[in-house]
Scaffold this active site. Structure first.
Site, PDB file in Angstrom:
ATOM      1  N   LEU A  67       0.813  -1.216   0.000  1.00  0.00           N
ATOM      2  CA  LEU A  67       0.000   0.000   0.000  1.00  0.00           C
ATOM      3  C   LEU A  67       0.848   1.268   0.000  1.00  0.00           C
ATOM      4  CD1 LEU A  67      -2.895   1.119   0.242  1.00  0.00           C
ATOM      5  CD2 LEU A  67      -2.664   0.955   2.708  1.00  0.00           C
ATOM      6  N   ASP A 260      12.968   3.084  15.555  1.00  0.00           N
ATOM      7  CA  ASP A 260      12.238   3.150  14.285  1.00  0.00           C
ATOM      8  C   ASP A 260      11.000   4.027  14.447  1.00  0.00           C
ATOM      9  OD1 ASP A 260      10.669   2.662  11.993  1.00  0.00           O
ATOM     10  OD2 ASP A 260      11.576   0.671  11.744  1.00  0.00           O
ATOM     11  N   ASP A 301       9.044  -4.208   9.213  1.00  0.00           N
ATOM     12  CA  ASP A 301      10.223  -5.079   9.340  1.00  0.00           C
ATOM     13  C   ASP A 301      10.214  -6.142   8.244  1.00  0.00           C
ATOM     14  OD1 ASP A 301      10.962  -3.777  11.694  1.00  0.00           O
ATOM     15  OD2 ASP A 301       9.981  -5.260  12.985  1.00  0.00           O
ATOM     16  N   ASP A 316      17.392 -11.913  10.623  1.00  0.00           N
ATOM     17  CA  ASP A 316      17.446 -10.778   9.708  1.00  0.00           C
ATOM     18  C   ASP A 316      16.387 -10.982   8.619  1.00  0.00           C
ATOM     19  OD1 ASP A 316      18.053  -8.929   7.751  1.00  0.00           O
ATOM     20  OD2 ASP A 316      20.227  -9.253   7.865  1.00  0.00           O
TER      21      ASP A 316
HETATM   22 CA    CA Z   1      11.197  -1.598  11.632  1.00  0.00          CA
END
Ligand code: CA
Length: 333
Positions: A67, A260, A301, A316
């Site tokens: 989006l 973040d 993430d 990761d």
């Molecule tokens: Ca993040």
């Protein structure tokens, strides 16, 4: 060189002259050896990456955004660091560019045209589609209308059964199920997140067509047309449908990194769910085909945003894409 040595050693005895010459020669040879060794190391390193072939799938990989709608996010790649990592491991990677906020069908048709272009450019007979968020339904559309062109569909944090946040924004959440302030805060958080992604400060134009596609009702209607690999419950669905392999994974931790700036908005939106979610999509909604796992990641993430800020004590996000490309390779895709 001769002129340089002559000038540097002028006035010295013959022995000193000779020693200076040897030192100069040795120094020059050492510099050349260091440069050559460095170049060889770089060359071997590049060859090792290319030759590892860890992510060298048979068919090209096409990454499809969600989006937030950009091929780049805050001026960097939407799939942060992911295309490069896959390429270094031998994959042919393409990043699709479809409408930021439009219906799944419109985005799907745009993607279908790009898939045909990629096939024409590469000579490949199929592609591996990987979609994030709204990219999940978007790639399912292409696999639904043209399964012969698609080797695999991988939905990451995919809005496959709608998002409660979209329900709220479209005002279709049943009255009384949530407090008014929570609904308002979630709506504000969504707008803040979109503004963050677009880098703008004005209210975004969020076409209702996109939101309609992402509501529970909109998704249910879409799934009636394209039921492939949607599970009956909240587990895995069929892995192989019409010759297409289906996979999914998702995050289930809305707040993962205090540094973040997007975590606050995702944390607020996560409160409207009442079930496991990544801040924008419930874990159940994300399920498609063979579910590969739930991770300590939030919705951003999942594409290694913002700029790699994620939970540093879990896997990761880039590694998941590399491992999946290897999975596709091992499956002959
Ligand atoms: Ca993040």
């Amino acid at each position: 060189m001769k002129t340089f040595l002559s000038r540097r050693t002028a006035g010295l005895s013959p022995g000193a002259h000779s020693r200076a010459h040897l030192r100069e020669l040795f120094s020059m040879l050492l510099r050349r050896w260091v440069l050559a060794a460095g170049a060889m190391t770089l060359l071997l390193g590049a060859q090792a990456h290319a030759q590892s072939g860890y992510a060298q799938t048979r068919y090209p990989i096409v990454l499809v955004h969600g989006l937030f709608g950009f091929d780049s996010f805050l001026g960097v790649d939407y799939f942060y660091g992911i295309p490069g990592a896959l390429s270094r491991d031998g994959a042919r990677v393409y990043v699709a560019q479809v409408s930021a906020a439009s219906s799944t069908e419109v985005r799907g048709e745009q993607l279908l045209a790009q898939v045909r272009n990629i096939m024409a450019m590469t000579g490949a007979s199929k592609v591996n589609l990987i979609g994030h968020s709204h990219g999940g339904p978007t790639i399912r559309y292409v696999a639904g209308v043209a399964p012969q062109l698609v080797a695999s569909v991988t939905s990451i944090g995919g809005v496959n059964r709608g998002s409660r946040v979209a329900d709220i924004l479209r005002g279709v959440v049943p009255a009384g199920t949530l407090s008014e302030s929570l609904v308002n805060n979630a709506a504000k958080a969504f707008v803040a997140l979109i503004n963050l992604g677009s880098g703008g400060t004005s209210l975004p134009q969020t076409p209702t067509a996109a939101l309609n596609s992402l509501t529970t009702a909109g998704s249910t209607a879409f799934n009636r047309r394209f039921p492939q690999a949607i599970p009956a419950g909240c587990g895995s669905g069929a892995e192989l449908v019409n010759g297409v392999r289906y996979y999914s994974w998702t995050g289930t931790l809305p707040i993962t990194n205090v540094l973040d700036v997007s975590d606050g908005a995702l944390g607020i939106m996560s409160l409207v769910f009442g079930e496991s979610n990544d801040g924008l999509v419930s874990a159940c909604s994300s399920r498609l085909g063979r579910h590969l796992g739930d991770y300590r990641q939030n919705h951003l993430d999942e594409v290694n945003q913002v700029v790699g800020l994620r939970d540093w004590f879990s896997v990761d996000p880039v590694t998941l894409y590399r491992q999946h490309a290897n999975r596709l390779k091992q499956t002959g895709l």
